[in-house]
Design a protein around this motif. Structure first.
Motif, PDB file in Angstrom:
ATOM      1  N   GLN A 128       0.688  -1.076   0.292  1.00 48.46           N
ATOM      2  CA  GLN A 128      -0.033  -0.092   0.041  1.00 48.46           C
ATOM      3  C   GLN A 128       0.800   1.248   0.066  1.00 48.46           C
ATOM      4  OE1 GLN A 128      -1.921  -1.409   3.671  1.00 48.46           O
ATOM      5  NE2 GLN A 128      -3.859  -0.875   2.652  1.00 48.46           N
ATOM      6  N   TRP A 129       2.122   1.361   0.808  1.00 51.87           N
ATOM      7  CA  TRP A 129       2.760   2.329   0.936  1.00 51.87           C
ATOM      8  C   TRP A 129       3.125   2.717  -0.733  1.00 51.87           C
ATOM      9  CZ3 TRP A 129       5.476   5.750   4.044  1.00 51.87           C
ATOM     10  CH2 TRP A 129       6.560   6.277   3.402  1.00 51.87           C
ATOM     11  N   LYS A 130       3.865   1.683  -1.182  1.00 52.88           N
ATOM     12  CA  LYS A 130       4.349   1.738  -2.630  1.00 52.88           C
ATOM     13  C   LYS A 130       3.319   2.288  -3.591  1.00 52.88           C
ATOM     14  CE  LYS A 130       7.066  -1.064  -5.896  1.00 52.88           C
ATOM     15  NZ  LYS A 130       7.179  -2.475  -6.416  1.00 52.88           N
ATOM     16  N   SER A 131       2.007   1.747  -3.631  1.00 53.38           N
ATOM     17  CA  SER A 131       1.090   2.556  -4.548  1.00 53.38           C
ATOM     18  C   SER A 131       1.024   3.902  -4.191  1.00 53.38           C
ATOM     19  CB  SER A 131      -0.149   1.680  -4.893  1.00 53.38           C
ATOM     20  OG  SER A 131      -0.835   1.527  -3.733  1.00 53.38           O
ATOM     21  N   MET A 132       0.573   4.202  -2.816  1.00 50.15           N
ATOM     22  CA  MET A 132       0.377   5.550  -2.514  1.00 50.15           C
ATOM     23  C   MET A 132       1.508   6.481  -2.755  1.00 50.15           C
ATOM     24  SD  MET A 132      -1.709   7.664  -0.974  1.00 50.15           S
ATOM     25  CE  MET A 132      -3.141   7.001  -0.087  1.00 50.15           C
ATOM     26  N   SER A 133       2.743   6.013  -2.375  1.00 51.16           N
ATOM     27  CA  SER A 133       3.736   6.774  -2.710  1.00 51.16           C
ATOM     28  C   SER A 133       3.886   7.003  -4.089  1.00 51.16           C
ATOM     29  CB  SER A 133       4.965   6.287  -2.175  1.00 51.16           C
ATOM     30  OG  SER A 133       6.192   6.765  -2.263  1.00 51.16           O
ATOM     31  N   LYS A 134       3.800   6.244  -5.079  1.00 51.41           N
ATOM     32  CA  LYS A 134       3.994   6.397  -6.420  1.00 51.41           C
ATOM     33  C   LYS A 134       2.910   7.321  -7.071  1.00 51.41           C
ATOM     34  CE  LYS A 134       4.050   3.851 -10.498  1.00 51.41           C
ATOM     35  NZ  LYS A 134       3.924   2.479 -11.327  1.00 51.41           N
ATOM     36  N   ALA A 135       1.751   7.520  -6.399  1.00 50.77           N
ATOM     37  CA  ALA A 135       0.693   8.337  -6.862  1.00 50.77           C
ATOM     38  C   ALA A 135       0.990   9.661  -6.682  1.00 50.77           C
ATOM     39  CB  ALA A 135      -0.671   7.905  -6.337  1.00 50.77           C
ATOM     40  N   SER A 138       4.095  11.286  -8.427  1.00 52.75           N
ATOM     41  CA  SER A 138       4.014  11.811  -9.551  1.00 52.75           C
ATOM     42  C   SER A 138       3.056  13.022  -9.632  1.00 52.75           C
ATOM     43  CB  SER A 138       3.225  10.606 -10.434  1.00 52.75           C
ATOM     44  OG  SER A 138       1.849  10.414 -10.176  1.00 52.75           O
ATOM     45  N   ALA A 139       2.570  13.559  -8.576  1.00 60.05           N
ATOM     46  CA  ALA A 139       1.967  14.715  -8.441  1.00 60.05           C
ATOM     47  C   ALA A 139       2.657  15.770  -7.678  1.00 60.05           C
ATOM     48  CB  ALA A 139       0.407  14.524  -7.831  1.00 60.05           C
ATOM     49  N   GLY A 140       3.871  15.465  -7.443  1.00 59.41           N
ATOM     50  CA  GLY A 140       4.636  16.655  -6.851  1.00 59.41           C
ATOM     51  C   GLY A 140       4.875  16.440  -5.391  1.00 59.41           C
ATOM     52  N   HIS A 141       3.931  15.495  -4.738  1.00 56.30           N
ATOM     53  CA  HIS A 141       4.079  15.620  -3.425  1.00 56.30           C
ATOM     54  C   HIS A 141       4.815  14.433  -2.813  1.00 56.30           C
ATOM     55  CE1 HIS A 141       0.387  18.077  -3.707  1.00 56.30           C
ATOM     56  NE2 HIS A 141      -0.211  17.165  -4.524  1.00 56.30           N
ATOM     57  N   SER A 142       5.138  14.004  -1.540  1.00 57.09           N
ATOM     58  CA  SER A 142       5.658  12.876  -1.198  1.00 57.09           C
ATOM     59  C   SER A 142       5.109  12.301   0.085  1.00 57.09           C
ATOM     60  CB  SER A 142       7.077  13.253  -0.722  1.00 57.09           C
ATOM     61  OG  SER A 142       7.136  14.605   0.089  1.00 57.09           O
ATOM     62  N   LEU A 143       5.383  10.820   0.340  1.00 56.42           N
ATOM     63  CA  LEU A 143       4.567  10.251   1.311  1.00 56.42           C
ATOM     64  C   LEU A 143       5.834  10.129   2.370  1.00 56.42           C
ATOM     65  CD1 LEU A 143       2.118   8.432   2.206  1.00 56.42           C
ATOM     66  CD2 LEU A 143       3.166   6.701   1.468  1.00 56.42           C
ATOM     67  N   VAL A 144       5.565  10.355   3.324  1.00 58.38           N
ATOM     68  CA  VAL A 144       6.731  10.289   4.431  1.00 58.38           C
ATOM     69  C   VAL A 144       6.250   9.433   5.764  1.00 58.38           C
ATOM     70  CG1 VAL A 144       7.597  12.616   3.732  1.00 58.38           C
ATOM     71  CG2 VAL A 144       6.114  12.502   6.035  1.00 58.38           C
ATOM     72  N   ALA A 145       7.476   8.782   6.226  1.00 55.33           N
ATOM     73  CA  ALA A 145       6.761   7.903   7.410  1.00 55.33           C
ATOM     74  C   ALA A 145       6.980   8.901   8.762  1.00 55.33           C
ATOM     75  CB  ALA A 145       7.712   6.621   7.604  1.00 55.33           C
ATOM     76  N   VAL A 146       6.035   8.755   9.429  1.00 55.87           N
ATOM     77  CA  VAL A 146       6.069   9.644  10.987  1.00 55.87           C
ATOM     78  C   VAL A 146       6.389   8.380  11.771  1.00 55.87           C
ATOM     79  CG1 VAL A 146       4.966  11.088  12.290  1.00 55.87           C
ATOM     80  CG2 VAL A 146       4.649  11.431   9.766  1.00 55.87           C
ATOM     81  N   GLN A 147       7.419   8.584  12.646  1.00 54.02           N
ATOM     82  CA  GLN A 147       7.882   7.311  13.260  1.00 54.02           C
ATOM     83  C   GLN A 147       6.729   7.047  14.606  1.00 54.02           C
ATOM     84  OE1 GLN A 147       9.568   4.507  12.620  1.00 54.02           O
ATOM     85  NE2 GLN A 147      10.154   5.756  10.728  1.00 54.02           N
TER      86      GLN A 147
ATOM     87  N   LYS B 304       6.752   8.730 -20.157  1.00 50.63           N
ATOM     88  CA  LYS B 304       5.952   7.945 -18.914  1.00 50.63           C
ATOM     89  C   LYS B 304       5.015   8.931 -18.433  1.00 50.63           C
ATOM     90  CE  LYS B 304       8.067   4.428 -16.272  1.00 50.63           C
ATOM     91  NZ  LYS B 304       8.886   3.869 -14.979  1.00 50.63           N
ATOM     92  N   ALA B 305       5.314  10.233 -18.088  1.00 55.05           N
ATOM     93  CA  ALA B 305       4.145  11.140 -17.549  1.00 55.05           C
ATOM     94  C   ALA B 305       2.938  11.194 -18.556  1.00 55.05           C
ATOM     95  CB  ALA B 305       4.791  12.165 -17.224  1.00 55.05           C
TER      96      ALA B 305
END
Lengths: 619, 619
Positions: A128-135, A138-147, B304-305
């Motif tokens: 799930q992380w992988k697909s969310m992070s990819k999306a 690709s839109a200029g945001h980033s998924l970050v891990a908050v410990q 790709k984009a």
């Protein structure tokens, strides 16, 4: 039901999202999935974070909070409940509707440019992380891990993580010692050239060590991780639990028989650092096995070049094929369970005319009767006790505000099960205490035909369960009817009532082939919204079949019902049944009478025995 | 069959692999897949590169040549044939056996460090490139695109790419004008915010423009690409083919009715540079649709984009749901086809006792009889005409060295079909001209029960065909029998006899749901190695069904047989048939008699009519 007021909690959460103590930069959105760090289906109170933040307590749902918005995604089963439980701060995102944005698309539509989206990496699965992070990327945001989990930060009275007493299972229940299970696991590892295996699923760890706990309601598991190497075993668990001498003896903690069977114990929380240490010492060819559904946090500790993701672990596969001791235990558990249900139905017949039995009191009575049986531990899931229209709500659980009285005028559906030390049960019966309508009987009979079609099916070794799903529907389809759930799930032995890797469902393709010794449920149904629900569920054991021929020496399989509770003949339109179906039914009822009758007799339960004999007359 | 001698060709290929004219550095391995640039199932002689290099001419197989080795992967259908056709330079890699290395693992095991593996990017699909490249990269090698095909370099007498005359289909055959098809495509594009669609599958392009060719045997398609924008249409095809005035009129090449329906034509080879030019001018939000099975070469042109990969294109989906004109045409084609087959069987009955009919002459006779029918174009696939043990070879095609004589002592299986301008046929009948054994009859009857179970199935709208596959097997499974192929495939209308996106096969999960208007085959079988083969195949149309109820207003579907050829009663053990099955059979035979009988009568084919009447007597 009044909604939970979440204004203040959301204010605090948003403050935490901006607080550099938790993440070096402010985060613009925070995702709160519904699971725990082990991707459990049922979770402990301390892990009900999504419920805490939004009020919605259904089993499936993901909340996302941004600076401006708060939204919660759930599926059709829960739309009504979610609306009732959530206040105006929350937007319900109805999954499955065309117009509903996905979490990714919604985030992209509301976030300012270059946003950071936080999530607890222990709660989100690696895929799930992988697909969310990819999306997001690709839109200029980033998924970050908050410990630090930010819900825990704003949850002052969060319950402790449970640490219940552990129960050891001797070979009379488990059939195979944990030492032998470790050896089998290691031989699979050697075969595939794997150096380490990381176990994260709680039922797999309980099964491996022949231990049970009570950390999660209905599931006899305990919070733990295990890492097995080719000559070491590391168990991560609250070490306070390990003081019991019987347990220490069971695990040979003080005097291991062989060095490679010596279990090193570590605090539950240290799994991350220990796995890091292991990975730091990996040789260039060392591979580490981990389930592809494990948490992102643990998965990412393993360097990609050394990581071998598997959909089903060798423990999951081994656990699903029950050994002879487990099969014997499951049979015993089902006989005891049938005794309790025969008692229940005999009691209901007497009591219902008085007008005092409700969905809740019937469920309570069922639990009381089960608890009288030997080795009873608890229920295996919340009892679905439903009258008339409530029966059409597939995941119904009676609450004081929905509680209906059982009468002689409505269909009654009860789906219930228990944990016994020797096995797990799960049975659904649909009955009428007066005179069912012709339409109710017709629908019941189609469901019964489907149930029998699966139960009596003969199929080649290597067949996946999903290929049998249509057999359960053919009679309903013929009349334009259907049901919108799968036909069966794997069942654990004194373990989770739902387990992989096998089942009978059109929804999956990735189930593992059925094998002799596997145990699944067979539970077709029919649900008429606003009127009634019908489901007929047995737990069945996969056994070898001996048909006339044996194409390419593949061998054949079929099912043997473990559940032995009469199916109400009054609900059937027997004219719709074929001779083969009638023969199956009479044979099934004969077995119920013989096997359960003997046990009722032994327990001196005369009224229930009379009921059983009457309900199992040949037709 | 003597193997092809490949020593000299391999020497030349290895020389080309070292030649910097084709790639700046020497390459250490070269992959030769079996497809063409359109991922066609059947290919033209100029594209039979894998056959040219190794001698093996089966439909599936991949060759890989390194400096030292030459290996060819194929599946169980072809092990024997491959061994016979390949010389000692080649190692056969038996796919499906546990001990056989995958192409990736084999390459990694034989290549020196840091090797370059070459492939023609036009022949390899984008998804195959991706997985191969990933595996090689992780082992320190790299997959590189070699623009000139190295087999073509060493193939002096390589045939020309075919450029057959194009045939236009008017609305009396196509039902929908190409202009309307373009409009529908564009509305799908607009709906999904897509600016461009790249069509690469030959049958989709033929369908879109209502054109047919004869570039590939059995498949009425022509080599072309198309790129459709929201207001432009580019067709890439050998421009010499476009001189015919009827064709120019059909495509409105000289006087388009509207500017957005003006077709710009380009040489076939320029698709790459044109797509490059289109992509260079894309706006930041422009998206380009391309099938995920398209060639790596074309796919990678799209940044790709901007690339949106889809498993089934809107053309594939639209083509699969036949319009009323196409359905009418398919029905006509099947009646004509039935006339030919009734003639054939009547003729066989007379001729077989003389001992002069062989598998090959029977197949030739079938073709001759079909060719007498109106609008006959050719066969739709090579006829499988097989006697006794040859019938157990599922993809058998009679050759002079295997040719058996038809007798009154063995089972005869004929799987054949034709292309008519109004439709495509595909039918299998299994018959006996003497007295079948009890065992042959028993097996035939199980297959028939499976055929009827699918054909008569009623199922909800939205059901995927793979969920019906087990219905075809239940009777066989009950007796321990099975067959190892899928139950059905999509069928084109005067197009490929195999088409997506629907079918009836346990092997896939990704098929699209069945819809009214789709056409599939229903062809269960049973194969007894060394003895006989049985298959009963009809082409069936998905139609709405009207069962008693209509759950959630979803509606129901069932099948109507388009194939109308009697199923031999002599092969049945009618005691094994249920009343419902007998009723289905009698109803089917009644329809054969009425519909095909009328046409036989009209064509004055008396003997065949007598045969038909006799073979369709109610039982």
């Amino acid at each position: 039901m009044s909604p939970k007021l979440t204004g203040e909690i959301l204010r605090q959460l948003r403050q935490a999202m901006r607080n550099c103590k938790y993440f070096p930069e402010p985060i613009q959105a925070y995702i709160i999935p519904s699971g725990d760090a082990h991707q459990s289906e049922y979770i402990a109170p301390c892990d009900c974070r999504r419920e805490y933040i939004c009020g919605f307590n259904g089993s499936a749902g993901t909340a996302i909070v941004t600076e401006q918005h708060a939204a919660m995604w759930t599926d059709g089963r829960y739309f009504l409940q979610a609306i009732q439980q959530m206040d105006n701060n929350w937007t319900l995102m109805k999954m499955g509707l065309k117009e509903t944005l996905s979490q990714e698309d919604w985030l992209i539509s509301v976030l300012p440019e270059n946003s950071k989206v936080g999530v607890d990496p222990w709660i989100i699965a690696a895929d799930q992380w992988k697909s969310m992070s990819k999306a997001l990327t690709s839109a200029g945001h980033s998924l970050v891990a908050v410990q630090d989990n930010l819900i825990d930060v704003v949850w002052p009275d969060r319950p402790e993580r449970p640490s219940t007493q552990l129960r050891t299972l001797g070979s009379e229940y488990a059939g195979i010692s944990w030492q032998d299970k470790i050896s089998t696991l290691r031989s699979k590892m050697t075969e595939r050239k794997i150096s380490w295996f990381v176990a994260t699923a709680l039922d797999e760890i309980a099964w491996l060590f022949n231990l049970r706990g009570a950390d999660i309601e209905y599931n006899p598991v305990f919070f733990a991780y295990a890492i097995v190497g080719l000559d070491t075993i590391r168990l991560f668990v609250d070490v306070k639990r390990l003081s019991d001498p019987i347990l220490r003896e069971h695990l040979q903690l003080d005097s291991p028989s062989k060095p490679e069977l010596s279990i090193q114990t570590f605090p539950y929380e240290t799994v991350y650092s220990e796995l890091q240490a292991i990975c730091a010492a990996l040789g260039p060819k060392d591979k580490v096995w981990i389930c592809d559904k494990a948490s992102c946090a643990l998965t990412q500790v393993i360097p990609k070049a050394h990581r071998t993701l598997i959909p089903y672990t060798p423990l999951c596969l081994a656990k699903s094929v029950k050994n002879t001791t487990e099969i014997q235990g499951m049979k015993m558990a089902h006989i005891k369970d049938a005794v309790a249900l025969c008692e229940l139905f005999a009691w209901l017949e007497k009591e219902i005319p008085k007008g005092t039995v409700t969905e809740i009191s019937a469920a309570d009575k069922a639990e009381e009767l089960r608890s009288q049986q030997k080795d009873f531990v608890g229920l295996s899931f919340p009892t679905i006790s439903s009258v008339g229209p409530n029966g059409a709500i597939i995941h119904y659980r009676p609450l004081p505000e929905t509680n209906r009285t059982l009468t002689q005028n409505e269909v009654y559906l009860i789906d219930s099960g228990a944990q016994y030390v020797d096995g797990t049960t799960d049975v659904t019966r649909t009955v009428h205490f007066g005179t069912p309508s012709a339409y109710e009987k017709e629908c019941f009979t189609y469901v019964l035909k489907g149930h029998i079609a699966v139960s009596a099916a003969v199929f080649p070794n290597g067949t996946k369960g999903h290929l049998l799903d249509s057999f359960a529907r053919a009679a309903l389809w013929d009349s334009g009817l259907d049901y919108l759930h799968g036909t069966g799930h794997g069942v654990g032995c004194f373990l989770n009532v739902h387990e992989g890797p096998c089942g009978i469902s059109y929804k999956t393709f990735a189930d593992e082939p059925l094998e002799a010794g596997m145990i699944v449920s067979d539970e077709p149904g029919y649900y008429e919204d606003g009127s009634f629900g019908i489901r007929i569920e047995n737990v069945v054991l996969v056994i070898p079949a001996k048909p006339k021929y044996n194409y390419r020496n593949r061998g054949s399989l079929t099912f043997e019902p473990l559940t032995l509770v009469p199916i109400q003949v009054k609900m059937m339109n027997t004219e719709l049944l074929t001779e083969k179906e009638l023969a199956w039914l009479n044979d099934y009822h004969r077995k119920c009478r013989e096997v359960v009758g003997a046990e009722l007799d032994r327990q001196g339960r005369k009224e229930a025995l009379e009921w059983l004999v009457r309900e199992t007359q040949p037709i």
